[in-house]
Design an enzyme around this catalytic site. Structure first.
Site: not given
Lengths: 296, 394
Positions: A20, A98, A213, A255
């Site tokens: 990455q 993550e 959210e 999420h």
């Protein structure tokens, strides 16, 4: 101007030799980002796309004057990567991992606050000041297709939604001063209202758009900051996830953070808190350009 | 991951904390034998990872081995929260002079301790009646909770003398265990004191951080893995374990529109929009980009084999890293495998970004798939799938 990053930002990439790290570094260099150093322990002395690699963050910062870090190290080592970046003197640290262990996440947040550094993330795809600088994979292989320079600030709980917001603005001829994907986890380096307070003090931002959210206090703190006058520029708010209120509490649909914890955390509660504080609450993306025209 | 009581207590015991003796029984005879070891005075509890078992008759206080066996027979085979009870926890009965309450949990940015000198009842009940009796303290995650901090907070809560010293010190050790085990929640209710003011952790609920299991290997080995009674949900959970990449989720609902939406934010938005337009999702998904197509195939297989699904929306955020053609490839494979006919089972794709041209070519090889034009919004995709699903039903 813009917030957090601009054309003078000097970036060091932690984990630059990983997949990455390599991938995003190539795209960021192509975008014109001043990536001045990379760090991978044991790989000091090598180069990646012409960028010198160091063994430690301290060496990288001392030799190159880097002032912002992007970390591409796995979740299991991310807390230490953040600690190292902050101890080396980076004032901005973007952490992409993550599935962060939660104890690690709160420790990294506490550490960055103690040092007066700005931790962005975890679980973020980046921050971009279009035409000037970006940290992270935000914008992908063609940031110009989505992020056009302009005078609107974006703070989003979702990287994908940051792109959708910028894209819908661009199609109406509007651009972005800085777009921040602040991270989708419950614990983030900084909370949403703190970003808005930066935009409040940025002379090149006229209004802000937030994407929120269910779950967490982020949006209710924005509402409070508006009500208390800490944020005076117009705020346009899109809060998704009202459908969740039709299902039993505790079921998570998006999420990790988007879990309804109590009735103040629902999308509906956040919408009404923001609306009564004076934010402009929209319920479709398509309504955003008009909402911007109305407030400016 | 919520731990069952036996696991939570063995974990605390390993950290040197005072918990009652206890053991697991799978038959009435075993339960009787354990109770006999404790002199008959025992507590028999159904072993499920849930609180408030007492209210459901799943906790019994017994005085002898025969009652322990009888209560065990009564509980075994009954169901709780949809699952049959197959194990019983038999614990030595504690001498209780006083009951306290203690919990650790996370806030958005911190750690928080809640304590109260009235234990044995729900903290919500105490909060409703006597909120002033509850002490809430945020803990600096870098500094941790020191014994003298804990003594101070318990003094604020009204504890005194020998009990204050003992409970304060034990609370700091408990916090250390909370961190060491990567727990995200720990509730000790009741935390009991005997006549000599010795503390004992009688009620112990614990949840461990799923993201930290890599460094808590014994927990993974001992705890029951997450699964679902729904075979399609179980298949996706299995796919998560079998293939690399971020975790994908699949939750079935009672509607008829299959959803494959990513990322988390776009999923919420599209689900909202479909509901607003009068459509009903058959499931919710949240997909993380992963190498290969296997995980996506698993989700598509789940959607296609769900007897309630009548259509499919593949609605992605403008992709910035992941490749569009991977999505189309997975669709092609799963459509073939499940013999789906998109002329009768409408499929709408809104997938833009890298390798989009290749994705469009693959999708074009599946007759009937509606791949939206490059300027379509997420909301356009929602409108189309609701309309096509309605038409297909007619």
């Amino acid at each position: 101007m813009s917030i957090l990053i601009d054309e003078n930002t000097r970036v060091v990439v932690q984990g630059i030799t990983g997949n990455q790290g390599l991938f995003d570094t190539k795209l960021a260099l192509a975008y014109g980002v001043k990536i001045v150093a990379g760090v991978t322990p044991g790989r000091g002395g090598e180069e990646v796309y012409g960028v010198p690699v160091f063994d430690t963050m301290l060496q990288a910062v001392r030799n190159t004057g880097a002032n912002a870090a992007v970390t591409y190290v796995p979740a299991s080592r991310s807390r230490n990567a953040v600690f190292e970046a902050i101890e080396a003197g980076c004032g901005i640290v973007l952490a992409t991992a993550e599935n962060m262990p939660k104890h690690d996440a709160v420790q990294a947040v506490a550490m960055s606050r103690r040092a007066d550094a700005w931790l962005i993330g975890f679980n973020t795809n980046g921050v971009i000041s279009p035409g000037k600088c970006k940290l992270g994979g935000i914008g992908g292989n063609d940031p110009d297709a989505i992020y056009m320079p302009g005078r609107l600030g974006i703070v989003s709980r979702s990287g994908g939604m940051s792109a959708e917001l910028a894209w819908v603005l661009k199609r109406s001829g509007m651009g972005v001063s800085t777009a921040v994907s602040m991270g989708g986890d419950r614990t983030t380096g900084r909370m949403m209202h703190e970003y808005l307070e930066l935009f409040e003090n940025d002379p090149e931002t006229d209004a802000m758009i937030i994407y929120g959210e269910p779950g967490t206090d982020n949006e209710s703190k924005v509402a409070r900051a508006i009500a208390e006058g800490l944020i005076k520029k117009p705020v346009i708010a899109y809060i998704a996830g009202t459908f969740q209120e039709r299902y039993p509490a505790g079921v998570s649909f998006g999420h990790v953070a988007a879990m309804i914890v109590n009735k103040d955390d629902t999308a509906s509660a956040k919408r009404s808190a923001l609306a009564s504080a004076g934010a402009n609450v929209v319920t479709t993306l398509a309504a955003i350009p008009d909402a911007v025209r109305n407030v400016l | 991951m919520k731990l069952t009581e036996d696991l939570a207590k063995s974990l605390l015991r390993r950290h040197g904390l005072p918990v009652p003796d206890g053991a697991v029984a799978q038959t009435a005879e075993e339960a009787g034998a354990i109770a006999r070891e404790y002199g008959g005075a025992a507590v028999v509890k159904a072993l499920i990872a849930a609180g408030r078992r007492g209210k459901q008759g799943l906790v019994a206080v017994v005085d002898d081995e025969q009652s322990a066996a009888r209560e065990t027979s009564r509980m075994l085979g009954t169901r709780a929260f949809g699952n049959p009870i197959t194990k019983i926890y038999v614990e030595r009965r504690a001498t209780i002079a006083r009951e306290l309450y203690l919990s650790f949990a996370f806030t958005d940015q911190n750690l928080r301790m809640v304590i109260c000198c009235e234990g044995g009842v729900d903290i919500e009940t105490t909060y409703a009646r006597n909120p002033e009796k509850i002490v809430v303290a945020d803990i600096d995650p870098l500094r941790g909770l020191k014994a003298w901090d804990a003594v101070g907070y318990w003094a604020d809560a009204g504890l005194k003398g020998q009990a204050l010293a003992a409970v304060g010190r034990m609370t700091a050790s408990l916090y250390d265990a909370f961190v060491a085990c990567d727990a995200v929640m720990m509730e000790i209710n009741p935390l009991t004191l005997d006549d000599d003011n010795k503390p004992l952790l009688v009620g112990s609920m614990m949840e461990i951080d799923d993201s930290a299991l890599f460094r808590q290997p014994w927990i993974e080995a001992e705890a029951v893995s997450e699964t679902s009674a729904n075979p399609r949900e179980a298949a996706v959970i299995l796919a998560n374990r079998s293939y690399p990449g971020g975790e994908s989720r699949y939750t079935e609902l009672d509607g008829n529109i299959g959803l494959l939406v990513a990322g988390g934010g776009a999923g919420l938005l599209q689900h909202d929009m479909i509901v607003e337009l009068g459509g009903k999702p058959a499931n919710h998904t949240d997909v993380s980009p992963a190498p290969g197509t296997e995980k996506l195939e698993a989700i598509l297989d789940a959607i296609f084999t769900n007897p309630r699904s009548r259509s499919l929306l593949i609605g992605y955020n403008y992709l910035q890293m992941a490749r569009c053609d991977q999505v189309a490839k997975a669709l092609r494979i799963s459509v073939d495998r499940n013999r789906v006919d998109p002329t009768r089972f409408p499929i709408v794709m809104r997938v833009f970004g890298p390798e989009e041209k290749k994705a469009r070519e693959i999708a074009a090889s599946i007759p009937g798939v509606n791949y939206l034009a490059p300027d379509a919004t997420l909301e356009d995709g929602c409108r189309m799938i609701v309309e096509l699903t309605r038409q297909a039903a007619e």
